[in-house]
Design an enzyme around this catalytic site. Structure first.
Site, short mmCIF file in Angstrom:
data_model
loop_
_atom_site.label_atom_id
_atom_site.label_comp_id
_atom_site.label_asym_id
_atom_site.label_seq_id
_atom_site.Cartn_x
_atom_site.Cartn_y
_atom_site.Cartn_z
N ASP A 162 23.53 39.95 35.47
CA ASP A 162 23.43 40.01 34.01
C ASP A 162 22.08 39.46 33.54
O ASP A 162 21.51 39.96 32.59
CB ASP A 162 24.57 39.25 33.33
CG ASP A 162 24.46 39.35 31.82
OD1 ASP A 162 24.52 40.49 31.30
OD2 ASP A 162 24.26 38.33 31.16
N HIS B 38 33.04 33.62 22.83
CA HIS B 38 31.77 34.33 22.94
C HIS B 38 31.65 35.32 21.80
O HIS B 38 32.59 36.02 21.47
CB HIS B 38 31.67 35.07 24.28
CG HIS B 38 30.26 35.35 24.68
ND1 HIS B 38 29.55 34.52 25.53
CD2 HIS B 38 29.41 36.34 24.34
CE1 HIS B 38 28.33 35.00 25.69
NE2 HIS B 38 28.21 36.11 24.99
N SER C 247 28.51 42.82 30.31
CA SER C 247 27.59 41.68 30.23
C SER C 247 28.36 40.42 29.81
O SER C 247 28.28 39.36 30.44
CB SER C 247 26.48 42.00 29.22
OG SER C 247 25.78 40.85 28.86
N ARG D 178 17.60 45.32 29.34
CA ARG D 178 18.18 46.06 28.21
C ARG D 178 17.51 45.68 26.90
O ARG D 178 17.32 46.51 26.02
CB ARG D 178 19.69 45.80 28.14
CG ARG D 178 20.46 46.47 29.28
CD ARG D 178 21.87 45.95 29.36
NE ARG D 178 22.58 46.07 28.12
CZ ARG D 178 23.40 45.15 27.62
NH1 ARG D 178 23.65 44.02 28.29
NH2 ARG D 178 24.00 45.33 26.47
N1 URA Z 1 25.83 39.31 24.30
C1 URA Z 1 25.81 39.38 25.66
O1 URA Z 1 26.03 38.39 26.35
N2 URA Z 1 25.53 40.56 26.21
C2 URA Z 1 25.30 41.68 25.50
O2 URA Z 1 25.08 42.72 26.08
C3 URA Z 1 25.32 41.60 24.09
C4 URA Z 1 25.60 40.39 23.51
#
Ligand code: URA
Length: 440
Positions: free
Chosen positions: A161, A82, A183, A168
């Site tokens: 999320d 990720h 997140s 956000r």
């Molecule tokens: N990627 C995510 O999945 N969440 C974030 O808050 C920022 C980048």
């Protein structure tokens, strides 16, 4: 619990208990706590931060706010990667298939563009027919057969999320270490892989602009992952310059395929080789050096292209677009952006480049906007290059001619040209594990 009291507590720098975080997340997911109160809480967290325990509790509550994946039917070690988000960051489309071509099972849950950054799901959906909404049993079947599948947060996965991410994005509360860590890690834990490689971006195009914050974010996420029993490491990689030359969805898929064929830009190739080596390493395929050599050899013989094409077909997409990327629709309008003066490119404000690409239609300016998959930017000159006045810096692509002027202006604002050659930048700054940080 009154949400008002929790906001007040956090506003004054207090720590939230696990029970308070539990009630806050459950209340937000059920709709009992409205967006305006959660926005105030997110802003309070941006200013006051959270300690490690609060961030871990928040991550766990979010990870268990909905369904979690059951990957038990997938054989072998399941690995996931990720990125914290960047511009031109198509590394999943390269490191994922490469690792899968070398025997790692990559069960990946990805996201959409956020703020000025692009998202893997949007890039993949530029391939006609491809879906990232796949039921769990089919997802596992694809990972078993092909080696990799990429899905979105479909159904009821990590609903906390899903809501917080969208909130956000429009309330200027993305760039907070505990909020980004929770997140990302809530999704990684819910997605169920055994090994997680995190790509923490640093610089003007990243949410973390300084090395200190980037390292803190990397340490936080690795600690959460290891605390949850996962094998976990993070690379801190440069995002002060867009990665590769392509920014925009179909353009980035095309560049990913070139890179899988061993013909990609040097910066993108290097970051992908290191991410792949770490995926292989955490999956127990050998030493980091041996894993790097395996990744290089797979890149040389182009075997990742077939894996990507097989994944596209298995997810309902037309794999002929991978074998022949000229099939992607071209934007109707192209603008060549030229250098206003001669000299070295001394800075590329990478967030500005991402915003210019979004203004062309490649990203969302508002939450409900649709994406123009053919839109974006191709960079011909980058940081450190010597240019003459009038040299082509980039091409901008759009389907609506009126988008070109404002995007060109934004792009040129992002590029600084000066007399002195700037210092070369590193691509990978550090590797963070539970044992500490190794700087390169
Ligand atoms: N990627 C995510 O999945 N969440 C974030 O808050 C920022 C980048």
């Amino acid at each position: 619990m009154r949400m008002y009291d929790l906001i007040e507590k956090k506003k004054h720098g207090g720590s939230l208990t696990r029970q308070e975080i539990h009630e806050m997340i459950a209340g937000y997911v059920s709709g009992e706590i409205p967006d305006y109160q959660m926005s105030a809480m997110m802003m309070a967290v941006c200013f006051q931060g959270m300690n490690r325990q609060e961030t871990t509790d928040l991550t766990m509550e979010m990870a268990h706010s909905g369904d979690t994946a059951d990957l038990s039917s997938i054989e072998g070690i399941k690995a996931d990667k990720h990125s914290t988000g960047g511009v031109g960051d198509k590394t999943t489309l390269i490191a994922g298939p490469l690792a899968a071509s070398l025997g790692v099972k990559v069960a990946k849950m990805s996201g959409r563009g956020l703020g000025h950054t692009g998202g893997t799901l949007d890039k993949l959906e530029s391939i006609p027919g491809l879906t990232t909404t796949i039921p769990g049993d089919r997802f596992c079947r694809i990972v078993n057969q092909v080696g990799i599948a990429v899905i979105g947060q479909s159904g009821n996965m990590v609903p906390a999320d899903k809501k917080l991410y969208a909130l956000r994005d429009v309330t200027a509360t993305v760039d907070s270490i505990p909020l980004i860590a929770s997140s990302i890690m809530s999704k990684k834990l819910a997605a169920g892989s055994d090994a997680i490689v995190l790509d923490v971006k640093t610089g003007s195009g990243a949410f973390m602009k300084t090395m200190e914050d980037s390292e803190a974010l990397a340490r936080e996420m690795v600690a959460i992952g290891e605390g949850a029993g996962k094998k976990c490491c993070a690379l801190i990689t440069d995002m002060d310059v867009p990665l590769g030359r392509a920014i925009g969805n179909a353009l980035e898929v095309t560049e990913a395929v070139q890179t899988l064929r061993g013909q990609g830009p040097a910066d993108l190739t290097e970051v992908c080789l290191q991410l792949t080596a770490n995926l292989l390493f955490l999956a127990g395929k050998g030493s980091l050096e041996a894993c790097r050599a395996m990744a290089e050899s797979a890149m040389r013989d182009g075997r990742g292209v077939k894996v990507l094409a097989d994944m596209v077909r298995a997810q309902g997409g037309d794999e002929s677009f991978i074998y022949d990327t000229d099939r992607f629709a071209k934007a109707a309008y192209v603008r060549k952006v030229t250098a206003p003066a001669g000299g070295y490119i001394t800075h590329m404000d990478t967030e500005g480049c991402g915003i210019a690409s979004a203004m062309l239609g490649a990203g969302r300016v508002k939450k409900e906007d649709s994406i123009d998959y053919s839109a974006g930017i191709c960079l011909y000159r980058k940081y450190g290059d010597l240019v003459k006045e009038g040299d082509v810096l980039a091409e901008l692509y759009a389907s609506d001619e009126r988008l070109l002027d404002p995007a060109e202006e934004r792009f040129l604002q992002a590029c600084a040209i000066g007399e002195q050659a700037p210092r070369p930048r590193k691509l990978v700054y550090a590797r963070v594990t539970g044992e500490g940080t190794v700087w390169y």
